[in-house]
Design an enzyme around this catalytic site. Sequence first.
Site, mmCIF file in Angstrom:
data_model
loop_
_atom_site.group_PDB
_atom_site.id
_atom_site.type_symbol
_atom_site.label_atom_id
_atom_site.label_comp_id
_atom_site.label_asym_id
_atom_site.label_seq_id
_atom_site.Cartn_x
_atom_site.Cartn_y
_atom_site.Cartn_z
ATOM 1 N N HIS A 2 3.545 -5.162 10.346
ATOM 2 C CA HIS A 2 2.932 -5.734 9.138
ATOM 3 C C HIS A 2 3.218 -4.820 7.949
ATOM 4 O O HIS A 2 2.451 -3.904 7.638
ATOM 5 C CB HIS A 2 1.422 -5.890 9.335
ATOM 6 N N ASP A 60 -0.079 -2.718 7.445
ATOM 7 C CA ASP A 60 -0.271 -3.549 6.248
ATOM 8 C C ASP A 60 0.125 -2.750 5.001
ATOM 9 O O ASP A 60 -0.584 -2.762 3.982
ATOM 10 C CB ASP A 60 -1.719 -4.060 6.150
ATOM 11 N N HIS A 80 1.344 -0.931 -4.521
ATOM 12 C CA HIS A 80 1.371 -1.415 -5.906
ATOM 13 C C HIS A 80 1.623 -0.191 -6.775
ATOM 14 O O HIS A 80 1.412 0.944 -6.337
ATOM 15 C CB HIS A 80 0.033 -2.074 -6.271
HETATM 16 C C1 NCD Z 1 -1.312 -7.491 0.545
HETATM 17 C C2 NCD Z 1 -0.229 -7.348 -0.527
HETATM 18 O O1 NCD Z 1 -0.448 -6.634 -1.506
HETATM 19 O O2 NCD Z 1 0.845 -7.945 -0.335
HETATM 20 N N1 NCD Z 1 -2.555 -6.937 0.075
HETATM 21 C C3 NCD Z 1 -3.592 -6.534 0.815
HETATM 22 O O3 NCD Z 1 -4.628 -6.201 0.228
HETATM 23 N N2 NCD Z 1 -3.555 -6.455 2.123
HETATM 24 C C4 NCD Z 1 -1.439 -8.918 0.920
HETATM 25 C C5 NCD Z 1 -2.217 -9.082 2.175
HETATM 26 O O4 NCD Z 1 -1.743 -8.691 3.250
HETATM 27 O O5 NCD Z 1 -3.322 -9.592 2.101
#
Ligand code: NCD
Length: 453
Positions: free
Chosen positions: A89, A318, A322
């Site tokens: 992920h 995940d 940003h």
């Molecule tokens: C993810 C993203 O920024 O792409 N952000 C997050 O908070 N996990 C999108 C996601 O997986 O929900």
Amino acid sequence: MSNWFIRIENLSVHIMTAISMPICSGEKACSMPSSCAIVLRNVSLPEGRVADIGVMDGIVTHVGAAGGPADRTIDCTGLMVLPAAVDMHVHMRGGSQSAKEDWASGSRSALAGGVTVVVDQPNTIPPITTPDALCARVFEAKSHSLCSFAINSGVTFDTPVKAMWSVGAMAFGETFYAPSSYGEAITPEELTTALREIQSCCALATIHAEEIASGEDHDLSSHDRLRSCSGEVQAVRDVGRCNTVGCRLHFCHMSTHASITAAAGLGSVEVTPHHLFLSREQFAPEDTLGKVNPPLRSEQERKNLWGVWDRIDIIASDHAPHTSGEKQVPFEKAPSGIPGVETMVPLLLAAVLEKKIPLADVIRKTSQAPAELLGIPLAGFAPGNRADFSLYPKTAVPIDPDMLHSRCGYSPFAGLPAVFPRTVILGGDVVYDEGEFHPGSPAWFPGKGFFPR
Ligand code: NCD
């Protein structure tokens, strides 16, 4: 076992005349090699035995005493040798989002964290919801990635599931059952239809299960309240009800022990390092570096999550970087997401050194289980295994964001103890050693429906 990966130098995406390399036949895998490209000496295997590991053509060819002559030997005395991780992920960004991350910076971050295979999520700009977009994404990754990769298909009401499967989607999703950064939610009816189509391909559906209440999202506590633990449980149950056809389901980034209980019997469960190692109480109330979906929970909930450690199938990061500028805005406007591909295994290994979890669990949850779930050949210590390894010292250091490789340049894990790899081997090549990157032969792993045209 042939045709299981695509050496990306042989890939011509737009005409899709991909050439697959049969690389592992039974006879070759089990024979004693006369010489090896690389031998890892004095490897402490998980069962306690010490052995040499010989590698040829990207595959483990020999495990035992004295592996014979080799082009290169690496003495692993005193190191923890792990099959390298598959992070299933990861948001590699790229394209118009390259200021956050791109395949070059993201894959360096992966390798420097002991991850040799990443599975890229489809909520890119544009999203990966057409065969052309998926082929272009493979081409982008092929051109820039230092690590191996797979690409998932997005799931919207009109995604052509069968076509995405045949051009090489690894899995479907993350499917947004609630909206998140760059991800629009689909309705229960649309999900029911999508799961029927995904099931007809015998493919895997991966789900972002959350429920969102209305209200002001002005700090980490309200973020936790609006995307609540009980809402996550409810979303898991609702998704289960939408799965009228018994599609294979995987629940992404479960943040509470109760949702892991709710998912029992419905699908596999993934947990992130940020939900295991961070709680919202560890941050100032409005610190946007801790803003993520699902939210960071309370310290008590974080402890409860460790309480169901044995029921977690997979740890995935995940990784969702940003830019700092995007995060330095009022809380409600800040995007959600935490970078983490480089710190995932290092944080877990610090927990191993603290004797909180066994090393075998880390290998299982970061390498074997995701590979098995996705159908990627196993990295490991048996002849025929993919020769992807990460070699770690037995000392932890505090995480220093300046030492990490993600373009975003920050880490909410700063200061936590972590064990970073000294050396990383991908397909039998040393691709990272003492902070230096070296060229290797990363592969694209298409899904099982891939049909080269
Ligand atoms: C993810 C993203 O920024 O792409 N952000 C997050 O908070 N996990 C999108 C996601 O997986 O929900």
